[in-house]
Scaffold this active site. Structure first.
Site, PDB file in Angstrom:
ATOM      1  N   TYR A  64       0.845  -1.197   0.000  1.00  0.00           N
ATOM      2  CA  TYR A  64       0.000   0.000   0.000  1.00  0.00           C
ATOM      3  C   TYR A  64       0.879   1.244   0.000  1.00  0.00           C
ATOM      4  O   TYR A  64       1.893   1.293   0.693  1.00  0.00           O
ATOM      5  CB  TYR A  64      -0.913   0.026   1.231  1.00  0.00           C
ATOM      6  CG  TYR A  64      -2.288  -0.518   0.978  1.00  0.00           C
ATOM      7  CD1 TYR A  64      -3.181   0.161   0.138  1.00  0.00           C
ATOM      8  CD2 TYR A  64      -2.709  -1.698   1.570  1.00  0.00           C
ATOM      9  CE1 TYR A  64      -4.446  -0.333  -0.094  1.00  0.00           C
ATOM     10  CE2 TYR A  64      -3.982  -2.206   1.344  1.00  0.00           C
ATOM     11  CZ  TYR A  64      -4.852  -1.509   0.501  1.00  0.00           C
ATOM     12  OH  TYR A  64      -6.107  -2.002   0.267  1.00  0.00           O
ATOM     13  N   GLU A  66      -0.680   4.812  -0.326  1.00  0.00           N
ATOM     14  CA  GLU A  66      -1.469   6.044  -0.446  1.00  0.00           C
ATOM     15  C   GLU A  66      -0.623   7.255  -0.087  1.00  0.00           C
ATOM     16  O   GLU A  66       0.201   7.201   0.823  1.00  0.00           O
ATOM     17  CB  GLU A  66      -2.694   6.017   0.474  1.00  0.00           C
ATOM     18  CG  GLU A  66      -3.834   5.189  -0.037  1.00  0.00           C
ATOM     19  CD  GLU A  66      -3.891   3.839   0.631  1.00  0.00           C
ATOM     20  OE1 GLU A  66      -4.980   3.273   0.721  1.00  0.00           O
ATOM     21  OE2 GLU A  66      -2.828   3.351   1.073  1.00  0.00           O
ATOM     22  N   ASP A 241      -7.649  15.489 -23.213  1.00  0.00           N
ATOM     23  CA  ASP A 241      -7.602  14.044 -23.024  1.00  0.00           C
ATOM     24  C   ASP A 241      -6.907  13.457 -24.252  1.00  0.00           C
ATOM     25  O   ASP A 241      -7.498  13.361 -25.327  1.00  0.00           O
ATOM     26  CB  ASP A 241      -9.030  13.509 -22.886  1.00  0.00           C
ATOM     27  CG  ASP A 241      -9.073  12.007 -22.647  1.00  0.00           C
ATOM     28  OD1 ASP A 241      -8.053  11.335 -22.870  1.00  0.00           O
ATOM     29  OD2 ASP A 241     -10.152  11.504 -22.270  1.00  0.00           O
ATOM     30  N   THR A 270      -4.275   7.655 -21.031  1.00  0.00           N
ATOM     31  CA  THR A 270      -4.023   6.287 -20.609  1.00  0.00           C
ATOM     32  C   THR A 270      -2.576   5.981 -20.938  1.00  0.00           C
ATOM     33  O   THR A 270      -1.912   6.732 -21.661  1.00  0.00           O
ATOM     34  CB  THR A 270      -4.941   5.295 -21.343  1.00  0.00           C
ATOM     35  OG1 THR A 270      -4.809   5.505 -22.756  1.00  0.00           O
ATOM     36  CG2 THR A 270      -6.389   5.471 -20.942  1.00  0.00           C
ATOM     37  N   LYS A 273      -3.037   1.819 -25.144  1.00  0.00           N
ATOM     38  CA  LYS A 273      -3.376   2.343 -26.469  1.00  0.00           C
ATOM     39  C   LYS A 273      -2.094   2.591 -27.279  1.00  0.00           C
ATOM     40  O   LYS A 273      -1.205   1.752 -27.325  1.00  0.00           O
ATOM     41  CB  LYS A 273      -4.236   3.595 -26.347  1.00  0.00           C
ATOM     42  CG  LYS A 273      -5.584   3.376 -25.647  1.00  0.00           C
ATOM     43  CD  LYS A 273      -6.463   4.598 -25.750  1.00  0.00           C
ATOM     44  CE  LYS A 273      -7.825   4.376 -25.137  1.00  0.00           C
ATOM     45  NZ  LYS A 273      -7.847   4.417 -23.673  1.00  0.00           N
ATOM     46  N   ARG A 279      -2.152  -1.173 -18.776  1.00  0.00           N
ATOM     47  CA  ARG A 279      -3.436  -0.478 -18.636  1.00  0.00           C
ATOM     48  C   ARG A 279      -3.367   0.408 -17.395  1.00  0.00           C
ATOM     49  O   ARG A 279      -3.173  -0.067 -16.277  1.00  0.00           O
ATOM     50  CB  ARG A 279      -4.579  -1.473 -18.520  1.00  0.00           C
ATOM     51  CG  ARG A 279      -4.744  -2.339 -19.766  1.00  0.00           C
ATOM     52  CD  ARG A 279      -5.986  -3.188 -19.685  1.00  0.00           C
ATOM     53  NE  ARG A 279      -7.188  -2.368 -19.688  1.00  0.00           N
ATOM     54  CZ  ARG A 279      -7.792  -1.919 -20.781  1.00  0.00           C
ATOM     55  NH1 ARG A 279      -7.291  -2.203 -21.974  1.00  0.00           N
ATOM     56  NH2 ARG A 279      -8.887  -1.196 -20.699  1.00  0.00           N
TER      57      ARG A 279
END
Length: 477
Positions: A64, A66, A241, A270, A273, A279
């Site tokens: 983790y 965060e 975007d 992203t 692509k 991803r």
């Protein structure tokens, strides 16, 4: 490491998985076989390199983290700090950005981080608890109206879905269409091209806080310098975007006014692509918005995926090579060759062609809906996706278009000389497929007929072509 060594490593890995859940191992092997044996023309898909794929399968996923580099909510994050720092460094250097945030899990997450960062920067954000609401899923339309008013009734102007925009650009069923009082701009009805004067007129009238540029199904380049001029005139934040064409920016195919990074306040993308990574998502920002974006966790996101951030770092390092620039140019060359071949066979293309990585066919002259065309092509081993066209009479589900993209086939080594054969296969299938009437005798939107001979012939032609352009050559399972 050699391909043979990687093959051995993956075989060992799958054997370990098989011992626990054989169905997952079988599905993994089947997916590789399917991808190797089909013509992948989905514009939003690609093939990540074996090193990128390998990076995702490590114990970095077990931690983790965060927070931000050096400021985590959990102890023991020194290695995740290194991973995130390296990925962000590559992103800044590759795109020439002031700041890069590599934590988003997807493009939608990246857009949400950007939207909330802009709201946090410009508007005092009320807590949902003030309205007695536990979470966004409990909000009614009336609740959203209250929240929008508390946000100052902030407005968003984005490209419409049928013109080529994305559902996160203010599409009403998406959260972006609920967060903001939104309006869409389209394209010129005759040319199907962006009309910058019309966008400017709409912005002057609507006065949005955010002007969103970028697309998921617009087969042309965008002048982001003009979009920034429009945003500046009305005092809007320009958010771009570039999820679909990030690889073309990274590969220096889109430069100057066509490169969004020097012109936008925030750029989202992203990392798969055309960028050919794992991803995931990413936000690039000017210094003005860096501190706001840096609060993506806990503002919008939970714990970042350490293994995916590491894979982003590897993919971004790959994208900083001259070989990637050659790849990006080949993507565009192949798309234009594919468009030329389809036009030769009588296909109708939105905007009449392409100058980026995608081609959008209007299939009405084949007597099909987009859903029928997509399914018929899949039967023949050609993987595409149905897509709306400007003013689409069939709506967003059945659609009137099929979207094609060349990033994946280009990764396999396809060249412009191969695209003529690919376009012929597509045209042969679409010409042969027929809409099956409903019981009432009207043309159905979903059912179709396609002869077994056409399927067999197309699959054989595709297999011959794919055999000369193997996916992960030398890699065996």
């Amino acid at each position: 490491m050699t391909v043979e060594a990687l093959s051995s490593a993956y075989q060992t890995l799958l054997s370990a998985i098989e011992a626990v859940e054989p169905r997952i191992a079988a599905a993994t092997r089947a997916e590789l076989a399917d991808q190797r044996s089909s013509l992948k023309l989905i514009a939003s898909e690609n093939y990540a390199s074996l090193p990128v794929l390998a990076t995702m399968g490590t114990w970095l996923s077990d931690k983790y983290a965060e927070g931000t580099v050096g400021h985590r909510f959990y102890a023991g994050c020194q290695n995740l700090d290194t991973v995130e720092s390296v990925a962000a460094e590559h992103a800044r250097e590759l795109f020439g950005a002031d700041y890069a945030y590599v934590q988003p899990h997807s493009g939608i997450d990246a857009n949400l981080v950007a939207f909330w960062s802009i709201l946090a920067h410009h508007v005092e954000t009320p807590a949902l608890a003030e309205h007695g609401v536990k979470g966004v899923n409990d909000l009614s339309d009336a609740d959203w109206e209250v929240l929008r008013r508390r946000f100052g009734d902030q407005r968003l102007l984005g490209m419409s879905l049928d013109a080529g925009g994305h559902l996160t650009h203010g599409f009403r069923p998406n959260v972006s269409g609920k967060m903001f009082h939104q309006r869409s701009y389209g394209t010129d009805p005759e040319t199907q091209l962006l009309d910058y004067d019309a966008v400017a007129a709409s912005a002057r009238e609507f006065k949005p806080l955010i002007l969103v540029a970028g697309y998921s199904a617009y087969p042309r380049r965008v002048n982001f310098a003009k979009m920034r001029e429009i945003a500046d005139e009305v005092g809007a934040v320009l958010m771009v975007d570039m999820a679909h064409f990030a690889g073309l920016v990274a590969g220096k195919v889109f430069t100057g006014d066509e490169d969004p990074v020097p012109h936008a306040h925030l750029v989202t993308t992203t990392t798969h692509k055309s960028l050919r990574g794992p991803r995931g998502g990413m936000v690039l920002a000017t210094k003005e918005y860096a501190a706001d974006v840096d609060r993506g966790c806990p503002m919008v996101l939970g714990g970042p995926l350490g293994n995916v951030m590491a894979a982003k770092a590897v993919a971004l390092a790959e994208a900083r090579t001259p070989a990637f620039q050659d790849y990006a140019q080949a993507v565009v060359d192949n798309a234009q060759a594919l468009a030329d071949g389809l036009l030769r066979r009588g296909a109708t293309l939105v905007t009449g062609g392409t100058d980026n990585h995608l081609v959008l066919i209007d299939v009405r002259n084949f007597g099909l809906t987009g859903r029928q065309a997509e399914a018929a092509l899949l039967d023949a081993g050609i993987v595409t996706n149905r897509n709306a066209v400007p003013g689409d009479p069939n709506g967003a589900w059945y659609t009137t278009g099929v979207r094609l993209g060349t990033p994946a086939l280009t990764s396999r080594g396809f060249t412009t000389s191969d695209m003529g054969a690919v376009s012929d296969m597509i045209a042969d299938v679409l010409t042969s497929a027929t809409a099956r009437p409903t019981k009432e005798g009207k043309p159905g939107k979903a059912r179709y007929d396609l002869s077994a001979d056409v399927v067999e012939t197309t699959r054989a032609a595709a297999a011959e072509l794919l055999g000369t352009r193997p996916l992960y050559p030398g890699f065996t399972l």
